[in-house]
Scaffold this active site. Sequence first.
Site, short mmCIF file in Angstrom:
data_model
loop_
_atom_site.label_atom_id
_atom_site.label_comp_id
_atom_site.label_asym_id
_atom_site.label_seq_id
_atom_site.Cartn_x
_atom_site.Cartn_y
_atom_site.Cartn_z
N ASN A 176 0.60 -1.07 -0.12
CA ASN A 176 -0.18 0.04 0.17
C ASN A 176 0.91 1.22 0.09
O ASN A 176 1.70 1.58 1.07
CB ASN A 176 -0.87 0.13 1.34
CG ASN A 176 -1.56 1.31 1.36
OD1 ASN A 176 -2.54 1.60 0.58
ND2 ASN A 176 -1.30 2.20 2.38
N GLU A 177 0.85 1.86 -0.89
CA GLU A 177 1.67 3.42 -1.07
C GLU A 177 3.06 2.84 -0.67
O GLU A 177 3.59 3.67 0.24
CB GLU A 177 0.87 4.26 -0.27
CG GLU A 177 -0.64 4.66 -0.94
CD GLU A 177 -1.39 5.54 -0.12
OE1 GLU A 177 -0.68 6.17 0.94
OE2 GLU A 177 -2.46 5.68 -0.31
N VAL A 178 3.62 2.14 -1.34
CA VAL A 178 4.89 1.62 -0.82
C VAL A 178 5.92 2.72 -1.08
O VAL A 178 6.12 3.34 -1.97
CB VAL A 178 5.24 0.46 -1.78
CG1 VAL A 178 6.85 -0.05 -1.24
CG2 VAL A 178 4.44 -0.68 -1.23
N GLY A 215 -2.08 -1.54 -3.73
CA GLY A 215 -2.85 -0.24 -3.42
C GLY A 215 -1.78 1.11 -3.57
O GLY A 215 -0.91 0.86 -2.91
#
Length: 846
Positions: A420-422, A449
């Site tokens: 997620n939004e790495v 994500g």
Amino acid sequence: MRFLLVFFCCLELVAFSSEAQPKAKSAETRQLLNFDKDWKFILNPDEAKIKSQPESLSWRSLNLPHDWSIEGSYSETNGDWQSGYLPAGIGYYQKKFNITDEQLEKQVSIVFDGVYLNSEVWLNGHFLGKRPNGYIGFTYNLNKYLKKGENEITVKVDHSKPLSGRWYTGSGIYRHVWLKVTDPVYVNDRDLQIQSDVDEKNAKVSINLNILSEQAKATSSTLKIDILNPEGKIVKSTTNNISLKSGQNSQNYVFDIISAKLWSIEHPYLYKVKFSISTKGKVVDEYSLNFGIRKIEFSGEWGFKLNGENTKIKGVCLHQDAGLFGVAVPDEVLFGRLKQLKFMGTNAIRTSHHPFPPEFFNMCDSLGMMVMDEAFDGWEVAKAADDYGNYFDEWWKQDLTDLVLRDRNHPSVIMWSIGNEVRKPTVETQTKLIDLIHQLDPGRPVTQGGVDPTRGMKGDEAITNLDVKGFNGDGEEIGVYEKYHNAFPNVPMIGTEVPHTYQTRGVYRTKTNWRRRDFPAPWEINSKQAGKMGGLAEKVFPIEDLSKEEVFPEEQTTKYYNDFKFIDIPNFQPWSGNLFYQSSYDNATVRSSARKAWQHTLELPYVIGQFRWTAYDYLGETNQWPSRMANFGVIDICGFPKDHYYLYQSLWTDKPMVHMLPHWTHPGKEGVVIPMVVYTNCDEVNLHLNGKDLGTKPYLGEQLVWDIPYQPGELVVTGFKGGKLVAKEIVKTAGKPAKIQISTTEKSMTADGKDVLLCEITITDEQGVPVPQASPLLSFKISGSGKIKGTDNGDPLDLTDYTSSKRRAFKSKCLVVIQSTEELGNIVLEASGEALPTTSLKIEVK
């Protein structure tokens, strides 16, 4: 546990099992014994004495699951705005247990479903292992150090570095613990894989299993496999003689199921497969597992199909904490939350942003709730200073493997998410994560994500490596979906985190509020973006103001509540008054209203659906001190629905409904025009005020608005379909606070020491009408076979300890949770408050 809200009772749903596996029928076969009871706990002890003089320490007796952080007090010195200002530390747990001669001849393991975080485990002083990940379960075999009679398990939980997550994480052994006992010859449930191939009405079910033999010599055994329907009738069966060598023994079987019943959202049909191993005519192991048969398809042209039917994902993102329970959420509370979301019209959950407990997936299987199963928040680069990124390189493969093997047999799981939004992602890491999942579970797609490294982290210059392209906040912007689809028409797309709207229960503002401009997040303040739209203005979907001048200017936050007093909040910026409470009209957001985000999703057939951020308010990720939670939820942290709950009901369900907002108690605003908004899924809606017809409006997909000069009285909204009255709601003006109302759906509890009863407290006038702005300080007293587990009210700025027996009402409501003891009898709950008569509730404990 008994469910608080009446509409829970409106849903007749299949029961779930909270156990990872069913208990065995006799001592001769496997046992899965609940190991939650009778632990000792100590926080921040002298660690030298844990081994040398443990009896000299002040241990506390408790049962698991347990989250010690939620028991503490809020302080600005605890963590930060992300972790949520509750204490962390180092905790030790110990438990003594007895082992019989018969059990010593078996294989004995201990199973932890989740320990946050950096756990170390010892048996009788011997080190068993360490796991840094606080979300995935793990198992240790105990045989090497096990002895007849008394044994002792010790667990160290090191959460001494509190900046370990971007949300409230909790601390401790916060999920179930099990003692698993099997014969030396047994089905290895970890490696079991069930796959189905659906062809019209028939299905081919493939079962791959691994039988482990801990015996030194080869063994001749018999394996019986039965597939049963929900009524317990055998629909397929096979019996085979097998030779088992020492170690692992792979077995593969295929079954043809004629006229198979398919698992679906509306009818979550579950089969059961039962394995039985016999040696020398004696059954030595039995294991059974529920599974579903269903077909999932994904396309860049038409989106998603379940069992051949095009289906839009009506999803929500969910954090695992549940208000005053912290992350030690009782199974029944979690199940109640999922049923509440199902009733709203939700058909899918994204496990944001980590593995959820095993029972969650059993619940989703039984409810017909689809799941995006998310493994990680970030990868190698930490997003919070002390988070899993510090351990990723060493542990990602073990943890991801454990997750996929644990969850891949659940029909509810339709896709995996690897991040997620790495922060600073790489194609190399993304590729190895995708490849491992495809190897372990080739039947499901992989998504992610937000940030996708194969696109250079922005724009659409290259096609994604992902099976399904995920969009977080940018999916709310004008033209983003369309631009990507035009460039890559074969790639399926989904809103992994769309939309981001805010609301505080009972708060209303008629002027549209954009986060960056009007109530900026900490990162927007730190990056100097706050107070203006900047380049975002051209990208967002417009939201018209409901009035030229703000109708509710009094809805400003200038104080917070702690130690039973109000304390000033320093206001240094023009947005400070809007920062902590947001409007319950659909007009407080980042880029899009909730209704527009869904309309946009419906318009684009290639967009699979969306997961809105979030289902419930959650602890942490606050708007800085003194806020304790994020206000994204459509349901508040107590479980009380906000107006957005009914907005989604109007968009996601077919059962006729109408809902009005705001309330109709506005003393001092006589003659002021109030925008009255109606959410509905009916053909048309009529509104009356004090018997006067204010007109009928057709529903064409947008919210309906009546501008009404305020006068006290009664508003009646009616909904019609095909000319017939099908829905009705009445809202009345309230008088002065006069009564304390206690509402529950049950009047009895189970005497097991863990059953909980949620009591909804409402301040009403003499006629029983809720008083919307009432906020008296209430005191609660309990006697008999129970205790007060905790209290809450949903106010982001109320920092009262959750264990307190005193709580202010917020916008007329608060929550009291009662926990039973193991004694039969009665519980009496008394509620009293400022200038209000005492009210009591009697509960039988049986």
